[in-house]
Scaffold this active site. Structure first.
Site, short mmCIF file in Angstrom:
data_model
loop_
_atom_site.label_atom_id
_atom_site.label_comp_id
_atom_site.label_asym_id
_atom_site.label_seq_id
_atom_site.Cartn_x
_atom_site.Cartn_y
_atom_site.Cartn_z
N THR A 198 19.78 -3.33 -13.42
CA THR A 198 21.22 -2.85 -12.91
C THR A 198 21.90 -2.08 -14.00
O THR A 198 21.79 -2.12 -14.98
CB THR A 198 22.04 -4.19 -12.71
OG1 THR A 198 21.24 -5.15 -11.98
CG2 THR A 198 23.32 -4.09 -12.37
N VAL A 227 22.10 -12.29 -2.72
CA VAL A 227 23.06 -11.50 -3.61
C VAL A 227 22.70 -11.92 -5.13
O VAL A 227 22.61 -13.06 -5.35
CB VAL A 227 24.48 -12.00 -2.95
CG1 VAL A 227 25.59 -11.34 -4.07
CG2 VAL A 227 24.86 -11.23 -1.66
N ASP A 229 23.82 -11.23 -9.29
CA ASP A 229 24.71 -11.69 -10.13
C ASP A 229 26.10 -10.30 -10.10
O ASP A 229 26.90 -10.31 -10.32
CB ASP A 229 24.33 -11.81 -11.58
CG ASP A 229 23.69 -10.90 -12.09
OD1 ASP A 229 22.95 -10.17 -11.52
OD2 ASP A 229 23.89 -10.73 -13.44
N THR A 249 22.96 -7.73 -17.18
CA THR A 249 21.72 -7.26 -16.50
C THR A 249 20.66 -8.15 -16.73
O THR A 249 20.53 -8.79 -17.70
CB THR A 249 21.56 -5.98 -16.74
OG1 THR A 249 20.31 -5.24 -15.97
CG2 THR A 249 20.99 -5.65 -18.24
#
Ligand SMILES: *[C@@H]1O[C@H](CO)[C@@H](O)[C@H](O)[C@H]1NC(C)=O
Ligand SMILES: *[C@@H]1O[C@H](CO)[C@@H](O)[C@H](O)[C@H]1NC(C)=O
Length: 338
Positions: A198, A227, A229, A249
């Site tokens: 991420t 979904v 974090d 991440t």
């Protein structure tokens, strides 16, 4: 006049205790994102502009295939996006999750913050909101994501994230029903650097105003609707200009249970050094999931920063990017995992 200007800068220096502001810091070696955020600050943009422009750069560049369109197809082959942005002065947040058909997820997150009284919009309704706000509806599927999807189908839908279910016996793919008697894990969980990362970003200006944000396409072969974090406030990122900012991440399904970004910011509020705050947030998760995949970056109110990661075979050293007034450009940093 000259004297008062000098006094002004002296007071600024004393108040901030650090001279390298402004600061941009982001997870992973996503250099183009750091450069875009730094450029936004240098051209007079706010810290929110920096975080938005930086994450949007990754969305367009498809950083590692894990941010933006054309990556991490879910069980049906579709790419869906999660993003958030937080203003550390006003504590306003905008977030989107399970966003479909819109490439600029961080832009939609900012629109949620600035054009609604809400904090998070999800799924199909978030896409309709985005279209109404002028974001282009586009197919997020690419040849690459189609290829990942068809390889996964050929491999009998492994790895996947189901458990205690009975799949189609001939393929071990869906449709999945609940397993009647003995529970047994069907899927093989495989979260690593290739299946998930991420962009998480922190920006801070010379007045000490902080912002943080994230953008991701989640996890390959995720169950539709999943979904992670990244868009969860305090999990994926958190910013409070009076305490610090952090962004995380990794394996979001695990990490979001511990609000690591919130925890790190609270530790810095109580005086913890940024590296120590990052380490404590990772340690808290390790206590329950010793082999989880994840990392976090932290910055305190004087612009000092640090990072930490959990040591696993696929992650022994974590790379992140920093730009500040000393470097005036994006510089690669690394921290050994522990
Ligand atoms: C994707 O694949 C199709 C069909 O195989 C091909 O016509 C098209 O040019 C490809 N697109 C890109 C961007 O490679
Ligand atoms: C931020 O962290 C640095 C490095 O540990 C420390 O010297 C500084 O005092 C911290 N700032 C605040 C406001 O806690």
């Amino acid at each position: 006049m000259l004297l008062s200007l000098h006094l002004f800068f002296l007071m600024l220096y004393l108040r901030l205790g650090h001279t390298s502001l402004p600061l941009v810091i982001n997870t992973w070696p996503f250099k183009s994102a750091t450069a875009a955020a730094w450029h936004a600050l240098q051209s007079g943009g706010s810290v929110l502009d920096a975080v938005e422009k930086g994450c949007a750069r990754c969305e367009m560049d498809q950083c590692d295939g894990t941010v933006g369109f054309g990556g991490s197809p879910d069980e049906t082959g579709e790419t869906t996006l999660d993003a958030m942005i937080m203003n550390g002065n006003s504590m306003e947040v905008g977030a989107v999750a399970d966003l479909r058909r819109i490439k600029n997820a961080i832009g939609v997150a900012r629109a949620v913050m600035e054009r609604t009284e809400h904090t998070m919009l999800v799924g199909e309704s978030a896409s309709v909101f985005a279209e109404n706000m002028g974001f282009a509806a586009e197919d997020l599927t690419t040849n690459e994501s189609l290829n990942v999807f068809s390889q996964w189908l050929k491999g009998n839908c492994q790895p996947n994230y189901r458990k205690n279910v009975s799949p189609d016996p001939s393929t071990s793919c869906g449709p999945y029903g609940p397993k009647a008697a003995q529970t047994q894990c069907n899927g093989e969980r495989q979260v690593n650097i290739h299946s998930h990362d991420t962009i998480g970003m922190i920006a801070m200006d010379t007045d000490g105003h902080m912002a943080a944000g994230t953008s991701t396409n989640g996890l390959s072969h995720k169950v539709p609707g999943r979904v992670g974090d990244s868009p969860i406030i305090g999990a994926g990122a958190y910013a409070d200009s009076s305490a610090g900012a952090a962004a995380a991440t990794g394996d979001g399904d695990i990490m979001m249970r511990f609000l690591p970004s919130y925890l790190a910011v609270e530790l810095m509020r109580n005086g913890a050094d940024p590296s120590a705050a990052c380490k404590s947030a990772i340690s808290r998760i390790k206590r329950h999931y010793s082999d989880f995949f994840g990392a976090i970056i932290c910055a305190n109110t004087t612009g000092h920063y640090g990072a930490a990661c959990n040591k696993v075979p696929s992650l022994t050293e974590f790379h992140y990017m920093v730009a500040d007034s000393e470097s005036d450009t994006a510089v690669l940093k690394s921290v050994p995992c522990f």
